[in-house]
Design a protein around this motif. Structure first.
Motif, PDB file in Angstrom:
ATOM      1  N   PRO A  11     -12.815   2.191  -4.290  1.00 29.73           N
ATOM      2  CA  PRO A  11     -11.517   1.849  -4.871  1.00 29.73           C
ATOM      3  C   PRO A  11     -10.415   1.829  -3.794  1.00 29.73           C
ATOM      4  O   PRO A  11     -10.389   2.691  -2.913  1.00 29.73           O
ATOM      5  N   ASP A  12      -9.538   0.840  -3.864  1.00 26.71           N
ATOM      6  CA  ASP A  12      -8.456   0.708  -2.882  1.00 26.71           C
ATOM      7  C   ASP A  12      -7.622   1.975  -2.770  1.00 26.71           C
ATOM      8  O   ASP A  12      -7.243   2.380  -1.671  1.00 26.71           O
ATOM      9  N   ASP A  13      -7.349   2.616  -3.908  1.00 27.67           N
ATOM     10  CA  ASP A  13      -6.515   3.818  -3.864  1.00 27.67           C
ATOM     11  C   ASP A  13      -7.210   4.953  -3.109  1.00 27.67           C
ATOM     12  O   ASP A  13      -6.562   5.733  -2.422  1.00 27.67           O
ATOM     13  N   ALA A  14      -8.544   5.037  -3.203  1.00 30.34           N
ATOM     14  CA  ALA A  14      -9.276   6.076  -2.478  1.00 30.34           C
ATOM     15  C   ALA A  14      -9.204   5.817  -0.974  1.00 30.34           C
ATOM     16  O   ALA A  14      -9.042   6.745  -0.182  1.00 30.34           O
ATOM     17  N   VAL A  15      -9.290   4.546  -0.574  1.00 30.29           N
ATOM     18  CA  VAL A  15      -9.209   4.200   0.846  1.00 30.29           C
ATOM     19  C   VAL A  15      -7.807   4.493   1.366  1.00 30.29           C
ATOM     20  O   VAL A  15      -7.640   5.072   2.441  1.00 30.29           O
ATOM     21  N   ARG A  16      -6.786   4.119   0.600  1.00 29.92           N
ATOM     22  CA  ARG A  16      -5.409   4.399   1.021  1.00 29.92           C
ATOM     23  C   ARG A  16      -5.168   5.895   1.161  1.00 29.92           C
ATOM     24  O   ARG A  16      -4.570   6.369   2.116  1.00 29.92           O
ATOM     25  N   LYS A  17      -5.664   6.652   0.181  1.00 28.46           N
ATOM     26  CA  LYS A  17      -5.473   8.108   0.189  1.00 28.46           C
ATOM     27  C   LYS A  17      -6.174   8.750   1.390  1.00 28.46           C
ATOM     28  O   LYS A  17      -5.658   9.689   1.985  1.00 28.46           O
ATOM     29  N   ALA A  18      -7.324   8.207   1.784  1.00 28.07           N
ATOM     30  CA  ALA A  18      -8.068   8.754   2.922  1.00 28.07           C
ATOM     31  C   ALA A  18      -7.400   8.410   4.241  1.00 28.07           C
ATOM     32  O   ALA A  18      -7.615   9.096   5.242  1.00 28.07           O
ATOM     33  N   GLY A  19      -6.597   7.360   4.256  1.00 30.39           N
ATOM     34  CA  GLY A  19      -5.889   6.975   5.476  1.00 30.39           C
ATOM     35  C   GLY A  19      -6.833   6.628   6.606  1.00 30.39           C
ATOM     36  O   GLY A  19      -7.857   5.973   6.410  1.00 30.39           O
ATOM     37  N   ALA A  20      -6.508   7.097   7.804  1.00 27.67           N
ATOM     38  CA  ALA A  20      -7.292   6.778   9.000  1.00 27.67           C
ATOM     39  C   ALA A  20      -8.719   7.326   8.918  1.00 27.67           C
ATOM     40  O   ALA A  20      -9.626   6.783   9.549  1.00 27.67           O
ATOM     41  N   LYS A  21      -8.933   8.373   8.134  1.00 25.39           N
ATOM     42  CA  LYS A  21     -10.280   8.943   8.003  1.00 25.39           C
ATOM     43  C   LYS A  21     -11.259   7.947   7.405  1.00 25.39           C
ATOM     44  O   LYS A  21     -12.462   8.030   7.623  1.00 25.39           O
ATOM     45  N   ALA A  22     -10.765   6.971   6.638  1.00 27.45           N
ATOM     46  CA  ALA A  22     -11.636   5.979   5.997  1.00 27.45           C
ATOM     47  C   ALA A  22     -12.215   4.997   7.010  1.00 27.45           C
ATOM     48  O   ALA A  22     -13.110   4.230   6.682  1.00 27.45           O
ATOM     49  N   LYS A  23     -11.725   5.028   8.242  1.00 27.56           N
ATOM     50  CA  LYS A  23     -12.230   4.122   9.274  1.00 27.56           C
ATOM     51  C   LYS A  23     -13.549   4.594   9.872  1.00 27.56           C
ATOM     52  O   LYS A  23     -14.238   3.826  10.526  1.00 27.56           O
ATOM     53  N   ALA A  24     -13.910   5.857   9.687  1.00 30.66           N
ATOM     54  CA  ALA A  24     -15.140   6.401  10.261  1.00 30.66           C
ATOM     55  C   ALA A  24     -15.766   7.390   9.283  1.00 30.66           C
ATOM     56  O   ALA A  24     -15.599   8.595   9.418  1.00 30.66           O
ATOM     57  N   VAL A  25     -16.469   6.863   8.297  1.00 28.12           N
ATOM     58  CA  VAL A  25     -17.127   7.700   7.286  1.00 28.12           C
ATOM     59  C   VAL A  25     -18.615   7.752   7.629  1.00 28.12           C
ATOM     60  O   VAL A  25     -19.243   6.718   7.854  1.00 28.12           O
ATOM     61  N   PRO A  26     -19.203   8.961   7.697  1.00 25.44           N
ATOM     62  CA  PRO A  26     -20.620   9.063   8.069  1.00 25.44           C
ATOM     63  C   PRO A  26     -21.534   8.408   7.031  1.00 25.44           C
ATOM     64  O   PRO A  26     -21.253   8.421   5.832  1.00 25.44           O
ATOM     65  N   PHE A  27     -22.624   7.826   7.529  1.00 22.90           N
ATOM     66  CA  PHE A  27     -23.603   7.208   6.640  1.00 22.90           C
ATOM     67  C   PHE A  27     -24.997   7.447   7.191  1.00 22.90           C
ATOM     68  O   PHE A  27     -25.175   7.788   8.362  1.00 22.90           O
ATOM     69  N   THR A  28     -25.981   7.268   6.342  1.00 24.39           N
ATOM     70  CA  THR A  28     -27.383   7.373   6.724  1.00 24.39           C
ATOM     71  C   THR A  28     -28.091   6.127   6.220  1.00 24.39           C
ATOM     72  O   THR A  28     -27.906   5.733   5.065  1.00 24.39           O
TER      73      THR A  28
END
Length: 84
Positions: A11-28
């Motif tokens: 959701p766009d609001d979750a990405v906005r709320k995460a701010g710069a942290k949303a640019k590097a989210v860990p994945f497997t």
């Protein structure tokens, strides 16, 4: 997560709320013995649980039956032209 633009995007609001942290989210990403992607998991829980997701892929090479929905109408020829 900031570049995701498909139906699987958070959701766009979750990405906005995460701010710069949303640019590097860990994945497997997990592959099987043939190198095919079998699982893709994004772990955004530490940032915002709405950034987390898990996709599983299976049934490679199997054919799933398709049933025509009730009331279905044929698509016009122009739709089929898109797939040529």
């Amino acid at each position: 997560m900031t570049a995701a633009d498909t139906i699987l995007a958070p959701p766009d609001d979750a990405v906005r709320k995460a701010g710069a942290k949303a640019k590097a989210v860990p994945f497997t990403a997990t592959v099987d013995a043939k190198g095919r992607l079998t699982e893709f998991a994004v772990d955004g829980d530490a940032i915002d649980p709405e950034l987390s997701m898990r996709l599983t892929f299976a049934g490679f090479g199997s054919v799933q039956p398709v049933t025509e929905p009730a009331g279905a109408v044929p698509a016009p020829a122009s739709v089929y032209d898109l797939f040529e």
